[in-house]
Design an enzyme around this catalytic site. Structure first.
Site, short mmCIF file in Angstrom:
data_model
loop_
_atom_site.label_atom_id
_atom_site.label_comp_id
_atom_site.label_asym_id
_atom_site.label_seq_id
_atom_site.Cartn_x
_atom_site.Cartn_y
_atom_site.Cartn_z
N LYS A 156 0.85 -1.20 0.00
CA LYS A 156 0.00 0.00 0.00
C LYS A 156 0.88 1.24 0.00
O LYS A 156 1.76 1.41 0.85
CB LYS A 156 -0.91 0.05 1.24
CG LYS A 156 -1.90 1.22 1.19
CD LYS A 156 -2.58 1.46 2.52
CE LYS A 156 -1.78 2.42 3.37
NZ LYS A 156 -2.53 2.96 4.53
N ASP A 213 -3.55 4.27 -2.10
CA ASP A 213 -4.62 4.67 -1.17
C ASP A 213 -4.56 6.17 -0.90
O ASP A 213 -4.02 6.62 0.11
CB ASP A 213 -4.45 3.88 0.13
CG ASP A 213 -5.59 4.12 1.12
OD1 ASP A 213 -6.67 4.56 0.67
OD2 ASP A 213 -5.39 3.85 2.31
N LYS A 261 -7.52 8.12 -1.28
CA LYS A 261 -8.86 8.51 -0.80
C LYS A 261 -9.35 9.79 -1.49
O LYS A 261 -9.69 10.79 -0.84
CB LYS A 261 -8.84 8.68 0.71
CG LYS A 261 -8.45 7.42 1.47
CD LYS A 261 -8.47 7.65 2.97
CE LYS A 261 -8.12 6.39 3.74
NZ LYS A 261 -6.69 6.00 3.59
N ASP A 303 -13.87 14.77 -4.06
CA ASP A 303 -14.11 16.12 -4.55
C ASP A 303 -15.36 16.08 -5.42
O ASP A 303 -16.08 15.07 -5.43
CB ASP A 303 -12.89 16.62 -5.34
CG ASP A 303 -12.69 18.13 -5.21
OD1 ASP A 303 -13.65 18.87 -5.52
OD2 ASP A 303 -11.59 18.55 -4.80
N THR A 326 -11.30 3.23 10.13
CA THR A 326 -11.27 2.33 11.29
C THR A 326 -10.80 3.02 12.57
O THR A 326 -10.89 2.43 13.65
CB THR A 326 -10.35 1.12 11.01
OG1 THR A 326 -9.06 1.58 10.61
CG2 THR A 326 -10.94 0.23 9.94
N ARG A 333 2.13 -1.55 10.71
CA ARG A 333 3.10 -1.55 11.81
C ARG A 333 3.47 -2.93 12.36
O ARG A 333 4.63 -3.13 12.72
CB ARG A 333 2.60 -0.64 12.93
CG ARG A 333 2.83 0.84 12.62
CD ARG A 333 2.08 1.76 13.54
NE ARG A 333 0.64 1.74 13.25
CZ ARG A 333 -0.23 2.58 13.80
NH1 ARG A 333 0.19 3.47 14.67
NH2 ARG A 333 -1.50 2.51 13.47
#
Length: 237
Positions: A33, A60, A62, A65, A124, A215
């Protein structure tokens, strides 16, 4: 060997850091990603490097608009050759339809495989209290369900949703709908700032098609060993 269902989040801010991590992980990871932190720091070269290494890329960013701006943005991003790209489902039907049309048209012009579009539902990091605070009228679960239904109707290929909503989305939108779930924490990791999370094997059993894990892999003392532990955890699921 790698499993394409596992997407490792490259939460770094330079090409050098990204290259070191990708080299360290080797053939244990096939899908990465590239999010805002890396893309805004290193630009399109991050995607190009990963594709040159034979990796799949989840871009990613996002996008969110008005429909025309989103359509033109999606066209530009399609040229980079990512496999998955995101936009916010809360942008509405017209915005998602414009994006779906743009990605199909641009990929056809370039004679490349079309990137799949994913609608982000509810982040999330947001729990019910935070959702109500920003004006959520319905529960998170109901809102995610509505956005996932709308995304499919608008021609979007899947959603980015928490593992808690994966099962219902899968039942509602069918077997071909992509469900990419962040908020994944293997059994050996801690939760960090995710409010809605689960384990890799449980998320896959609940209907997720891809899992985004950052992570627990990238901050581990031995990232490759951590990735291999996760692969073992989902073996047979």
């Amino acid at each position: 060997m790698a499993d394409d269902r596992i997407i490792t989040a490259l939460d770094v801010h330079s090409l050098d850091d990204m290259k070191k991590l990708v080299e360290t992980l080797g053939d244990s990871v096939s899908f990465y990603k590239v999010g805002m932190e890396l893309f805004y720091s290193a630009g399109p070269d991050a995607v190009r490097y990963l594709k040159d290494q034979g990796k799949h890329v989840f871009l990613d960013l996002k996008v969110h608009d008005i429909p025309n701006t989103v359509a033109q943005s999606i066209r530009a991003l399609t040229r980079l050759g990512a496999d998955l790209m995101t936009l916010h489902g809360t942008g509405g039907r017209a915005m998602m339809e414009a994006a779906a049309e743009a990605v199909r048209d641009e990929a056809a012009k370039l004679n490349i495989e079309r990137p799949r579009l994913l609608a982000v539902t509810v982040l999330t990091s947001i729990d019910e209290d935070a959702w109500k605070e920003i004006g959520g009228k319905y529960s998170i679960a109901e809102s995610v369900k509505n956005l996932a239904k709308l995304a499919k109707e608008a021609g979007i290929d899947g959603t980015v949703s928490s593992p808690y909503e994966a099962k219902e989305i899968r039942e509602m939108n069918g077997p071909d709908f992509l469900i990419v779930t962040p908020g994944i924490r293997p059994t050996f990791a801690v939760a960090n700032d995710q409010k809605r999370f689960t384990t890799p094997s449980q998320a896959l059993r609940d209907g997720a098609s891809h899992l985004v894990i950052g992570r627990p892999i990238t901050k581990a003392a031995d990232p490759k060993e951590a990735a291999q532990k996760i692969l073992a955890e989902i073996q047979g699921v």
